[in-house]
Motif scaffolding. Structure first.
Motif, short mmCIF file in Angstrom:
data_model
loop_
_atom_site.label_atom_id
_atom_site.label_comp_id
_atom_site.label_asym_id
_atom_site.label_seq_id
_atom_site.Cartn_x
_atom_site.Cartn_y
_atom_site.Cartn_z
N GLU A 3 0.84 -1.19 0.00
CA GLU A 3 0.00 0.00 0.00
C GLU A 3 0.88 1.25 0.00
O GLU A 3 0.62 2.19 -0.74
CB GLU A 3 -0.93 0.02 1.22
CG GLU A 3 -1.98 -1.07 1.22
CD GLU A 3 -1.49 -2.38 1.84
OE1 GLU A 3 -0.31 -2.47 2.26
OE2 GLU A 3 -2.27 -3.33 1.89
N ASP A 4 1.92 1.24 0.84
CA ASP A 4 2.83 2.38 0.89
C ASP A 4 3.48 2.63 -0.46
O ASP A 4 3.64 3.77 -0.88
CB ASP A 4 3.92 2.15 1.95
CG ASP A 4 3.36 2.18 3.37
OD1 ASP A 4 2.30 2.78 3.58
OD2 ASP A 4 4.01 1.59 4.25
N LEU A 5 3.86 1.55 -1.16
CA LEU A 5 4.47 1.69 -2.48
C LEU A 5 3.52 2.40 -3.42
O LEU A 5 3.92 3.31 -4.15
CB LEU A 5 4.86 0.32 -3.04
CG LEU A 5 5.40 0.31 -4.47
CD1 LEU A 5 6.66 1.15 -4.61
CD2 LEU A 5 5.65 -1.13 -4.92
N PHE A 6 2.24 2.01 -3.42
CA PHE A 6 1.27 2.66 -4.30
C PHE A 6 1.20 4.15 -4.03
O PHE A 6 1.32 4.97 -4.94
CB PHE A 6 -0.12 2.03 -4.15
CG PHE A 6 -1.17 2.82 -4.89
CD1 PHE A 6 -1.31 2.68 -6.26
CD2 PHE A 6 -1.97 3.74 -4.23
CE1 PHE A 6 -2.25 3.44 -6.96
CE2 PHE A 6 -2.91 4.49 -4.92
CZ PHE A 6 -3.05 4.33 -6.28
N TYR A 7 0.98 4.50 -2.78
CA TYR A 7 0.81 5.91 -2.43
C TYR A 7 2.08 6.72 -2.72
O TYR A 7 2.01 7.82 -3.27
CB TYR A 7 0.42 6.06 -0.95
CG TYR A 7 -0.89 5.40 -0.60
CD1 TYR A 7 -2.06 5.74 -1.27
CD2 TYR A 7 -0.96 4.47 0.42
CE1 TYR A 7 -3.27 5.15 -0.95
CE2 TYR A 7 -2.17 3.87 0.75
CZ TYR A 7 -3.32 4.21 0.06
OH TYR A 7 -4.51 3.64 0.39
N ASP A 8 3.23 6.18 -2.35
CA ASP A 8 4.49 6.88 -2.57
C ASP A 8 4.78 7.08 -4.05
O ASP A 8 5.23 8.15 -4.47
CB ASP A 8 5.65 6.13 -1.91
CG ASP A 8 5.56 6.13 -0.39
OD1 ASP A 8 4.79 6.93 0.17
OD2 ASP A 8 6.27 5.29 0.24
N LEU A 38 -6.44 10.06 -2.53
CA LEU A 38 -5.58 8.88 -2.66
C LEU A 38 -4.23 9.12 -2.01
O LEU A 38 -3.71 8.26 -1.28
CB LEU A 38 -5.37 8.50 -4.13
CG LEU A 38 -6.56 7.92 -4.89
CD1 LEU A 38 -6.17 7.65 -6.34
CD2 LEU A 38 -7.07 6.65 -4.23
N GLU A 39 -3.64 10.28 -2.27
CA GLU A 39 -2.32 10.59 -1.72
C GLU A 39 -2.36 10.70 -0.19
O GLU A 39 -1.33 10.51 0.47
CB GLU A 39 -1.76 11.87 -2.34
CG GLU A 39 -1.41 11.68 -3.80
CD GLU A 39 -0.86 12.91 -4.48
OE1 GLU A 39 -0.41 12.79 -5.63
OE2 GLU A 39 -0.89 14.01 -3.88
#
Length: 102
Positions: A3-8, A38-39
């Motif tokens: 999830e962190d990868l997506f947002y970052d 989203l961000e």
């Protein structure tokens, strides 16, 4: 973790493109605060909207999640240009890159 990868990556790629979250939201057919939401880690896009996001950012879904690839559009263009060169020219480019890294 993923999830962190997506947002970052979303933030990084949008900032690299030089567009605001609002501008991007409207460009992909969403409400003005969609990308900002989203961000701020408020959910995930549908697959269809994710593909719109990738298209807008000029990356493939694979490139979107390739965290080791800091500049996916440039990398893709570079590989395309390298493929068009003959072997000697490719080796010369490789030597130049290695020289620049020193």
């Amino acid at each position: 973790m993923f999830e962190d990868l997506f947002y970052d990556r979303l933030v990084k790629l949008r900032v690299e493109k030089g567009v605001s979250a609002r501008e991007m939201s409207l460009a992909i057919g969403q409400s003005s605060g969609y990308i900002n939401g989203l961000e701020n880690r408020n959910g995930f896009p549908s697959m269809q909207v994710f593909f719109y996001i990738c298209e807008y950012l000029g990356v493939t879904p694979s490139e979107f999640f390739d965290n080791g690839n800091g500049h996916p559009s440039e990398y893709r263009e570079l590989l395309k240009d390298l493929d068009a060169l003959d072997e000697t020219s490719r080796q010369n480019v490789l030597a130049i890159i290695k020289g620049l890294k020193r």
